[in-house]
Design an enzyme around this catalytic site. Structure first.
Site, PDB file in Angstrom:
ATOM      1  N   SER A 185       0.791  -1.226   0.000  1.00 26.70           N
ATOM      2  CA  SER A 185       0.000   0.000   0.000  1.00 26.70           C
ATOM      3  C   SER A 185       0.828   1.283   0.000  1.00 26.70           C
ATOM      4  CB  SER A 185      -0.947   0.001   1.194  1.00 26.70           C
ATOM      5  OG  SER A 185      -0.219  -0.131   2.394  1.00 26.70           O
ATOM      6  N   HIS A 213      -5.636  -4.357  -1.448  1.00 24.80           N
ATOM      7  CA  HIS A 213      -5.508  -3.317  -2.474  1.00 24.80           C
ATOM      8  C   HIS A 213      -5.517  -3.893  -3.891  1.00 24.80           C
ATOM      9  CE1 HIS A 213      -4.934   0.395  -0.166  1.00 24.80           C
ATOM     10  NE2 HIS A 213      -4.289  -0.352   0.729  1.00 24.80           N
ATOM     11  N   LYS A 245     -12.274  -1.232   0.767  1.00 26.77           N
ATOM     12  CA  LYS A 245     -11.519  -0.468  -0.231  1.00 26.77           C
ATOM     13  C   LYS A 245     -12.311  -0.420  -1.536  1.00 26.77           C
ATOM     14  CE  LYS A 245      -7.371  -0.549   2.357  1.00 26.77           C
ATOM     15  NZ  LYS A 245      -6.843  -1.577   3.248  1.00 26.77           N
TER      16      LYS A 245
HETATM   17  C1  LIG Z   1      -6.718  -1.902   4.676  1.00 23.19           C
HETATM   18  C2  LIG Z   1      -5.984  -3.167   4.811  1.00 23.19           C
HETATM   19  C3  LIG Z   1      -6.372  -4.126   5.746  1.00 23.19           C
HETATM   20  C4  LIG Z   1      -7.492  -3.886   6.710  1.00 23.19           C
HETATM   21  O1  LIG Z   1      -8.728  -4.016   6.114  1.00 23.19           O
HETATM   22  P1  LIG Z   1     -10.029  -3.445   6.863  1.00 23.19           P
HETATM   23  O2  LIG Z   1     -11.122  -4.220   6.246  1.00 23.19           O
HETATM   24  O3  LIG Z   1     -10.109  -1.992   6.597  1.00 23.19           O
HETATM   25  O4  LIG Z   1      -9.849  -3.762   8.312  1.00 23.19           O
HETATM   26  C5  LIG Z   1      -5.680  -5.305   5.788  1.00 23.19           C
HETATM   27  N1  LIG Z   1      -4.621  -5.535   4.976  1.00 23.19           N
HETATM   28  C6  LIG Z   1      -4.211  -4.631   4.074  1.00 23.19           C
HETATM   29  C7  LIG Z   1      -3.046  -4.926   3.196  1.00 23.19           C
HETATM   30  C8  LIG Z   1      -4.868  -3.414   3.974  1.00 23.19           C
HETATM   31  O5  LIG Z   1      -4.444  -2.511   3.097  1.00 23.19           O
END
Ligand SMILES: *Cc1c(COP(=O)(O)O)cnc(C)c1O
Length: 397
Positions: A185, A213, A245
């Site tokens: 990310s 992502h 996301k």
């Molecule tokens: C955003 C993210 C998470 C967490 O996901 P949520 O559903 O918002 O708790 C986990 N792993 C990665 C790589 C992320 O970017």
């Protein structure tokens, strides 16, 4: 008497002194391309709502309808009385979308990682993790009694070495679990999952990919990194993801074999001990999966926008790092300068946050932009113009 809570203020004050505290901005309306942030109309360039689905009429309608038919809350955890037909429908549709045997929905992606990882590997096992993996993976690994090793970021030679060493270990490890983010990310690079899966296969190890992502972004129709690499489904044992996301709502999920799902829901403490999603959330997630199945234009537009923006920024002389995805870091170097650039961009009407030490290494500060399918070419030109103006003022280009 000494105040037992005095550390609360002193530790917060330390963060403020080092300029490491979060200054929270307030969104005064929906997360749309043009949105209201701290009362100012700006162009959103840092949300994870890649496809603009958080405001898609089908998701909003589904949420409203589910409140009318199923109420505001689920009433329980899923193993007791909070397992609605809506949850099952979402899991069926998600599994079909992911081309997996089965899927399981968690409250969040964080809850999926924190709940499942420590069950997949425990005492006598080994977890091998990419050094840049997401914090929720790191916490999941910390909750496990397994031994831990990290391999250098996206470096399959290093992973191969760690796996060879693990094979020689005495006593032998009962199980080995290799975990990687799908898309990283901070830099927007893609994990070499094809080579990771091949190495793991040679060593009899399990593979777990966190595709938070990558879903809605990579692969045909946004099916994620396993589809992107056209890997056979049985070479990646756990495909984990999030609805927070590209899917535009909230929630976590894992997909894989029916055996995986049966194991996961019976063992993950986050799943067993925390209330299930309210109807509106579940129905909106299901609508998001439907939209991805039937409206491929959003993923297409996301990539068209990504290519257009990256080219314009490169042409201006910006260093946009090693990204291969809609996450486009604009490298600045020094933390103070990155913060100044972000604040100048905000004045000019573009909302994009600086990422500074300790989130990234010293000297690697950047503005992290995240592309969105709902942006028009006019919006992109506006943003590029703001970057050009601010970048010249700060002598970055
Ligand atoms: C955003 C993210 C998470 C967490 O996901 P949520 O559903 O918002 O708790 C986990 N792993 C990665 C790589 C992320 O970017």
């Amino acid at each position: 008497m000494r105040d037992p809570t005095s550390f609360l203020k002193s530790e917060y004050d330390d963060l403020v002194r080092q300029e490491l505290e979060w200054k929270l901005r307030v969104l005064g309306g929906p997360s749309t391309p043009w949105c209201l942030v701290d009362g100012k109309k700006v162009l959103m360039f840092c949300s994870n709502n890649y496809l603009g689905l958080s405001n898609h009429p089908k998701l909003k309608d589904a949420a409203i309808k589910a409140v009318q038919t199923h109420g505001a809350g689920s009433g329980s955890v899923r193993p007791i009385a909070g397992n609605m037909d809506l949850h099952r429908e979402l899991e069926r549709k998600l599994a079909a979308f992911k081309e997996a045997e089965a899927s399981l929905v968690y409250q969040t992606g964080f809850a999926a990682n924190a709940g499942l990882i420590p069950q997949l590997a425990g005492k006598g096992d080994l977890i091998i993790s990419d050094e840049l993996n997401h914090g929720s993976i790191i916490d999941g690994v910390r909750l496990s009694a397994a031994e831990r090793k990290v391999f250098k970021h996206a470096d399959t030679e290093d992973l191969s070495k760690v796996l060879d060493e693990a094979e020689q270990a005495a006593p032998v490890f009962r199980r080995i679990l290799v975990i990687t983010d799908g898309v990283f990310s901070m830099d927007g690079d893609i994990a070499p999952l094809d080579r990771i899966a091949a190495l793991a296969h040679d060593h009899g190890a399990m593979v777990y990919v966190d595709d938070a992502h990558g879903e809605g972004v990579l692969g045909p129709g946004g099916r994620g990194i396993v589809s992107h690499f056209k890997l056979p489904r049985d070479r990646v044992h756990v495909e984990m993801g999030t609805f927070s996301k590209a899917f535009g709502v909230v929630g976590g999920h894992v997909s894989g074999s029916q055996d995986l799902v049966n194991f996961a829901y019976n063992k993950s403490r986050t799943w067993l001990l925390s209330g299930s999603h309210p109807p509106a959330v579940v129905a909106a997630c299901t609508a998001a999966v439907d939209v991805l199945e039937h409206e491929p234009q959003h993923v297409q537009k996301l990539w068209d926008n990504t290519r257009y923006f990256k080219k314009a920024m490169r042409d201006l002389g910006f260093d946009i790092g090693r990204s291969e995805t809609p996450i486009t870091p604009v490298m600045v170097g020094e933390s103070g300068k990155a913060k100044k650039l972000s604040s100048r961009l905000f004045d000019l009407g573009v909302f994009a946050l600086p990422i500074v030490y300790p989130m990234v290494a010293q000297g690697k500060a950047r503005i992290r932009t995240i592309m969105n399918a709902a942006l028009t070419q006019e919006d992109l030109d506006f943003a590029v113009g703001a970057f050009e103006k601010a970048g010249k003022e700060l002598e970055i280009v």
